[in-house]
Scaffold this active site. Sequence first.
Site, PDB file in Angstrom:
ATOM      1  N   CYS A  60      -0.577  20.832  10.596  1.00 43.05           N
ATOM      2  CA  CYS A  60       0.359  21.779  11.207  1.00 43.05           C
ATOM      3  C   CYS A  60       1.030  22.646  10.151  1.00 43.05           C
ATOM      4  CB  CYS A  60       1.399  21.026  12.024  1.00 43.05           C
ATOM      5  SG  CYS A  60       2.513  20.005  11.016  1.00 43.05           S
ATOM      6  N   HIS A 194       1.816  27.583   4.563  1.00 41.44           N
ATOM      7  CA  HIS A 194       1.683  28.080   3.188  1.00 41.44           C
ATOM      8  C   HIS A 194       2.355  29.443   3.059  1.00 41.44           C
ATOM      9  CE1 HIS A 194      -2.377  25.745   3.277  1.00 41.44           C
ATOM     10  NE2 HIS A 194      -1.374  24.933   3.017  1.00 41.44           N
TER      11      HIS A 194
END
Length: 541
Positions: A60, A194
């Site tokens: 996730c 990210h």
Amino acid sequence: MESTKKYPAPSDIKEELLKKYPPKVAKKRGKAIVVNDPEEIPQVQANTRTIPGIITQRGCSYAGCKGVVLGPTRDIVNLVHGPIGCSFYAWLTRRNQTRPDGPEGENYMTYCFSTDMQEEHVVFGGEKKLKQAIQEAYDLFHPKAIGIFSTCPVGLIGDDVHAVAREMREKLGDCNIFGFSCEGYKGVSQSAGHHIANNQVFKHVVGLDDTDKGGKFKINMLGEYNIGGDAFEIERLLAKCGITLVASFSGNSTIGQFENSHTADLNVIMCHRSINYMAEMMETKYGIPWMKVNFIGAEATAKSLRRIARYFEDDELMQRVEEVIAEEMPAVQNVLEATYPHTKGKLAMLFVGGSRAHHYQELFGELGMETISAGYEFGHRDDYEGRKVIPNIKIDADTKNIEELKVTPDPERFRPRKSEEDLARLKEEGLDIRDYEGMMPDMKKGSLVIDDISHYESEKLIELYKPDIFCAGIKEKYVVQKMGVPLKQLHSYDYGGPYAGFSGAINFYKDIDRMVNSRVWKLIQAPWEEENELEATYVTP
């Protein structure tokens, strides 16, 4: 080295993978499974939502933000705002290693910080609980920074972690506190996390310390997370060459390094997917160019060191790099010569991460092994096909949910490290600045590229190809091994590593030799599976 094994044509295997799906599902999955042609790269579907009901390898957004990008930074308190299970899930699962400055050095990586939200906080709000947790962490540890990571319930109830961070930062004064809206459901995979992590670290941390700490050749290493000690080996090589590492994002890292990272003269990227955003923003704001490198594989490491030296255009540095390569390679060659006869011609499959499925093909190639199929969990099309396709990628609703920072040149600190003319000249000479060709150009014609592979597809591939080794993560490990195929974890390396650099290549050669040549995999079937008929034995009184 091509395998001597006989297996069905890739197009037939693709058809076999799809035929069990309902027509609409098969149509969508068919776009994510392509037969590679390095001369005419086919378009692959990537960074789209996993079809409901399919068992995926993905994680996730929260996992990508907290677990991957911020997890390896030792002197930040990573406070998870959510149920305790989320914090526990991201606690020490990646085997990130670090080296504090002495026995009294700060290292909070071994702690599990959470607000431990209960039902009452979900119903009535958890901001008060969050403020209490921040105060408690500050009183106990007095850290330089506290990061707040939102989990799914936080996004659903509307707790404003950013407002809380501003309030507590003002109250405490000497602690940098900032939040991440990285609720697990954002985006289609951990890739969204990210991007969110890059944005907030860039906005709240990078550029806070202008101190020039010296060094003639200063670089940042982006997308290296020190799994199993990889960063230690890369740091050793850089120091041996005389290259100064200002900051690593994020393996073996500190908040101070991030604050000072804008003083470097070059950014080198290992994992393109997880942190290319940071490289682009730092170039826009501070004038630091970036290039893609790969320290996985002995030849790839040598090439990367040479490319860094070539960028700085310093004869002394280039000579020193060649000396280091000459010193390191004999030990690698000795082990490779002993290992190669045992591994050549064997088949490998890699379905991992954002760049590892690409990078580790270098190491398997050095062993004479063929990567017959590979794919990413959270890659985008440019990770497969190269950055040239970016202008043609359609921006979907999931991507639009992630903030795009408006970055402009810093009026005081923007300093182009090289002129556009110099960069163009270096590119003409073969130094691919600001570029990444992707995984598919490096894979052989006819190899099968699969994005977001499903559990069913993995089993079917193993059944049809019968590979000698399968590389994935912990979720896949035991299922694959029960099928009689060794699985090498490339997310956490199991208990191995480091695998980066020259010493890492030696470790990898030995580990793979042991795995693919172990006799235990031939003993995996139970007796009743080996016999077509098993006679029953009755015991009578």
